[in-house]
Write a protein that holds these residues in place. Structure first.
Motif, PDB file in Angstrom:
ATOM      1  N   PRO A   1     -38.759  44.936-108.430  1.00  0.00           N
ATOM      2  CA  PRO A   1     -37.535  45.560-108.950  1.00  0.00           C
ATOM      3  C   PRO A   1     -37.659  47.059-109.212  1.00  0.00           C
ATOM      4  O   PRO A   1     -36.657  47.772-109.242  1.00  0.00           O
ATOM      5  CB  PRO A   1     -37.275  44.795-110.255  1.00  0.00           C
ATOM      6  N   GLY A   2     -38.880  47.546-109.393  1.00  0.00           N
ATOM      7  CA  GLY A   2     -39.071  48.972-109.649  1.00  0.00           C
ATOM      8  C   GLY A   2     -39.471  49.768-108.424  1.00  0.00           C
ATOM      9  O   GLY A   2     -39.865  50.931-108.539  1.00  0.00           O
ATOM     10  N   CYS A   3     -39.363  49.159-107.252  1.00  0.00           N
ATOM     11  CA  CYS A   3     -39.812  49.822-106.027  1.00  0.00           C
ATOM     12  C   CYS A   3     -39.037  51.111-105.762  1.00  0.00           C
ATOM     13  O   CYS A   3     -37.807  51.141-105.823  1.00  0.00           O
ATOM     14  CB  CYS A   3     -39.663  48.882-104.839  1.00  0.00           C
ATOM     15  N   VAL A   4     -39.765  52.173-105.464  1.00  0.00           N
ATOM     16  CA  VAL A   4     -39.184  53.449-105.046  1.00  0.00           C
ATOM     17  C   VAL A   4     -39.621  53.715-103.612  1.00  0.00           C
ATOM     18  O   VAL A   4     -40.813  53.646-103.295  1.00  0.00           O
ATOM     19  CB  VAL A   4     -39.650  54.614-105.941  1.00  0.00           C
ATOM     20  N   VAL A   5     -38.672  53.986-102.749  1.00  0.00           N
ATOM     21  CA  VAL A   5     -38.974  54.395-101.374  1.00  0.00           C
ATOM     22  C   VAL A   5     -38.939  55.915-101.341  1.00  0.00           C
ATOM     23  O   VAL A   5     -37.924  56.529-101.682  1.00  0.00           O
ATOM     24  CB  VAL A   5     -37.961  53.818-100.369  1.00  0.00           C
ATOM     25  N   LEU A   6     -40.047  56.512-100.966  1.00  0.00           N
ATOM     26  CA  LEU A   6     -40.169  57.972-100.961  1.00  0.00           C
ATOM     27  C   LEU A   6     -40.333  58.479 -99.534  1.00  0.00           C
ATOM     28  O   LEU A   6     -41.179  57.984 -98.784  1.00  0.00           O
ATOM     29  CB  LEU A   6     -41.373  58.404-101.802  1.00  0.00           C
ATOM     30  N   ILE A   7     -39.517  59.461 -99.172  1.00  0.00           N
ATOM     31  CA  ILE A   7     -39.680  60.185 -97.909  1.00  0.00           C
ATOM     32  C   ILE A   7     -39.995  61.631 -98.265  1.00  0.00           C
ATOM     33  O   ILE A   7     -39.163  62.331 -98.850  1.00  0.00           O
ATOM     34  CB  ILE A   7     -38.419  60.115 -97.032  1.00  0.00           C
ATOM     35  N   ALA A   8     -41.202  62.059 -97.933  1.00  0.00           N
ATOM     36  CA  ALA A   8     -41.626  63.429 -98.220  1.00  0.00           C
ATOM     37  C   ALA A   8     -41.540  64.258 -96.945  1.00  0.00           C
ATOM     38  O   ALA A   8     -42.182  63.932 -95.942  1.00  0.00           O
ATOM     39  CB  ALA A   8     -43.047  63.440 -98.765  1.00  0.00           C
ATOM     40  N   ASP A   9     -40.737  65.300 -96.983  1.00  0.00           N
ATOM     41  CA  ASP A   9     -40.640  66.230 -95.860  1.00  0.00           C
ATOM     42  C   ASP A   9     -41.928  67.046 -95.821  1.00  0.00           C
ATOM     43  O   ASP A   9     -42.302  67.679 -96.812  1.00  0.00           O
ATOM     44  CB  ASP A   9     -39.424  67.143 -96.055  1.00  0.00           C
ATOM     45  N   LEU A  10     -42.626  67.036 -94.694  1.00  0.00           N
ATOM     46  CA  LEU A  10     -43.907  67.732 -94.589  1.00  0.00           C
ATOM     47  C   LEU A  10     -43.764  69.175 -94.121  1.00  0.00           C
ATOM     48  O   LEU A  10     -44.763  69.888 -94.004  1.00  0.00           O
ATOM     49  CB  LEU A  10     -44.840  66.966 -93.646  1.00  0.00           C
ATOM     50  N   GLU A  11     -42.538  69.599 -93.867  1.00  0.00           N
ATOM     51  CA  GLU A  11     -42.303  70.979 -93.446  1.00  0.00           C
ATOM     52  C   GLU A  11     -41.548  71.785 -94.496  1.00  0.00           C
ATOM     53  O   GLU A  11     -41.555  73.012 -94.469  1.00  0.00           O
ATOM     54  CB  GLU A  11     -41.536  70.990 -92.119  1.00  0.00           C
ATOM     55  N   GLU A  12     -40.894  71.094 -95.412  1.00  0.00           N
ATOM     56  CA  GLU A  12     -40.176  71.751 -96.494  1.00  0.00           C
ATOM     57  C   GLU A  12     -40.523  71.062 -97.810  1.00  0.00           C
ATOM     58  O   GLU A  12     -40.977  69.922 -97.830  1.00  0.00           O
ATOM     59  CB  GLU A  12     -38.661  71.701 -96.258  1.00  0.00           C
ATOM     60  N   THR A  13     -40.287  71.747 -98.914  1.00  0.00           N
ATOM     61  CA  THR A  13     -40.595  71.174-100.232  1.00  0.00           C
ATOM     62  C   THR A  13     -39.419  70.322-100.707  1.00  0.00           C
ATOM     63  O   THR A  13     -38.763  70.622-101.711  1.00  0.00           O
ATOM     64  CB  THR A  13     -40.904  72.293-101.241  1.00  0.00           C
ATOM     65  N   VAL A  14     -39.201  69.236 -99.989  1.00  0.00           N
ATOM     66  CA  VAL A  14     -38.059  68.355-100.250  1.00  0.00           C
ATOM     67  C   VAL A  14     -38.523  66.904-100.268  1.00  0.00           C
ATOM     68  O   VAL A  14     -39.315  66.476 -99.423  1.00  0.00           O
ATOM     69  CB  VAL A  14     -36.960  68.539 -99.179  1.00  0.00           C
ATOM     70  N   LEU A  15     -38.019  66.156-101.246  1.00  0.00           N
ATOM     71  CA  LEU A  15     -38.257  64.722-101.348  1.00  0.00           C
ATOM     72  C   LEU A  15     -36.931  63.985-101.261  1.00  0.00           C
ATOM     73  O   LEU A  15     -35.935  64.415-101.850  1.00  0.00           O
ATOM     74  CB  LEU A  15     -38.926  64.369-102.681  1.00  0.00           C
ATOM     75  N   TRP A  16     -36.929  62.875-100.541  1.00  0.00           N
ATOM     76  CA  TRP A  16     -35.804  61.941-100.542  1.00  0.00           C
ATOM     77  C   TRP A  16     -36.315  60.637-101.130  1.00  0.00           C
ATOM     78  O   TRP A  16     -37.405  60.172-100.781  1.00  0.00           O
ATOM     79  CB  TRP A  16     -35.289  61.697 -99.126  1.00  0.00           C
ATOM     80  N   HIS A  17     -35.553  60.033-102.037  1.00  0.00           N
ATOM     81  CA  HIS A  17     -36.028  58.803-102.646  1.00  0.00           C
ATOM     82  C   HIS A  17     -34.859  57.908-103.029  1.00  0.00           C
ATOM     83  O   HIS A  17     -33.739  58.377-103.283  1.00  0.00           O
ATOM     84  CB  HIS A  17     -36.888  59.099-103.881  1.00  0.00           C
ATOM     85  N   CYS A  18     -35.140  56.617-103.060  1.00  0.00           N
ATOM     86  CA  CYS A  18     -34.123  55.656-103.487  1.00  0.00           C
ATOM     87  C   CYS A  18     -34.810  54.440-104.081  1.00  0.00           C
ATOM     88  O   CYS A  18     -36.007  54.221-103.884  1.00  0.00           O
ATOM     89  CB  CYS A  18     -33.216  55.249-102.324  1.00  0.00           C
ATOM     90  N   ARG A  19     -34.025  53.660-104.823  1.00  0.00           N
ATOM     91  CA  ARG A  19     -34.487  52.395-105.402  1.00  0.00           C
ATOM     92  C   ARG A  19     -33.676  51.272-104.766  1.00  0.00           C
ATOM     93  O   ARG A  19     -32.502  51.086-105.103  1.00  0.00           O
ATOM     94  CB  ARG A  19     -34.306  52.401-106.919  1.00  0.00           C
ATOM     95  N   PRO A  20     -34.276  50.530-103.861  1.00  0.00           N
ATOM     96  CA  PRO A  20     -33.512  49.486-103.165  1.00  0.00           C
ATOM     97  C   PRO A  20     -33.292  48.224-103.984  1.00  0.00           C
ATOM     98  O   PRO A  20     -32.571  47.330-103.556  1.00  0.00           O
ATOM     99  CB  PRO A  20     -34.388  49.181-101.945  1.00  0.00           C
TER     100      PRO A  20
END
Length: 207
Positions: free
Chosen positions: A16-35
């Motif tokens: 229930p606490g799972c976080v999906v993290l997408i880390a951009d390796l070219e910019e200082t940007v994170l995308w994340h969600c809790r499914p």
């Protein structure tokens, strides 16, 4: 042009606490969600300060080497003879910004005499954080002449403990993706207490 990213989960997908993290390796940007239930799976974007934990450490450089322990994301940097353990944590509060924290190890790390290059890989194993240190005599050597496995105690200022054995487990490392994993060796047909390392142009595993 395709984006270069690193995708990693904080827990198993059904947690229930799972976080999906997408880390951009070219910019200082994170995308994340809790499914998980109630979170709606909404993707959030976050820009971070590349030197938030130290002016001498680039967080973005370590994003390709993240591993997870206890629901947190970790990377390990080598800084002035110490290891700096950087933790990334996501609040359960919807919309809250992720937080970076860092702690330096108490112990110093010295490259053995006669070696010119060291490669580090962080690996999670049985809920604990380990660091594989591979030492090379010459910069272009393909095979490390010395390998140490270090256990990082996250509760005691990340103190370093040198491991003499991995027991029934083995570590699998891939240079091209900077990937590291711990496995029960016999369950996957590998030798126990071994480090397996795969370079980009290798045709088989090295132990």
């Amino acid at each position: 042009m395709q984006a270069v990213c690193h995708v990693i989960l904080s827990h198993a997908p059904a947690h229930p606490g799972c976080v999906v993290l997408i880390a951009d390796l070219e910019e200082t940007v994170l995308w994340h969600c809790r499914p998980g239930a109630g979170a709606g799976g909404r993707w959030l974007r976050h820009e971070y300060d590349d030197h938030a934990v130290s002016p001498d450490v680039s967080i973005s450089y370590s994003m390709s080497m993240l591993t997870t322990v206890g629901g947190r994301f970790y990377s390990v940097d080598h800084l002035q003879k110490h290891f700096l353990v950087v933790a990334l944590e996501f609040s359960p509060v919807d919309g809250a910004a992720p937080q970076f924290t860092a702690v330096a190890t108490n112990d110093t790390e010295h490259t053995p005499a006669g070696h010119s290059r060291t490669v580090f890989r962080a690996v999670e194993s049985v809920g604990e954080l380990f660091l594989v240190a591979m030492y090379y005599v010459k910069p272009r050597d393909r095979v490390a002449s010395k390998i140490l496995v270090l256990k990082l105690d996250l509760l005691k200022r990340a103190r370093v403990e040198v491991m003499s054995t991995l027991g029934e487990r083995s570590f699998f490392l891939a240079a091209s993706s900077k990937f590291g994993a711990s496995v029960r060796a016999r369950q996957v047909g590998l030798k126990e207490n071994c480090i397996y390392y795969l370079k980009p142009d290798d045709k088989g595993l090295k132990d």
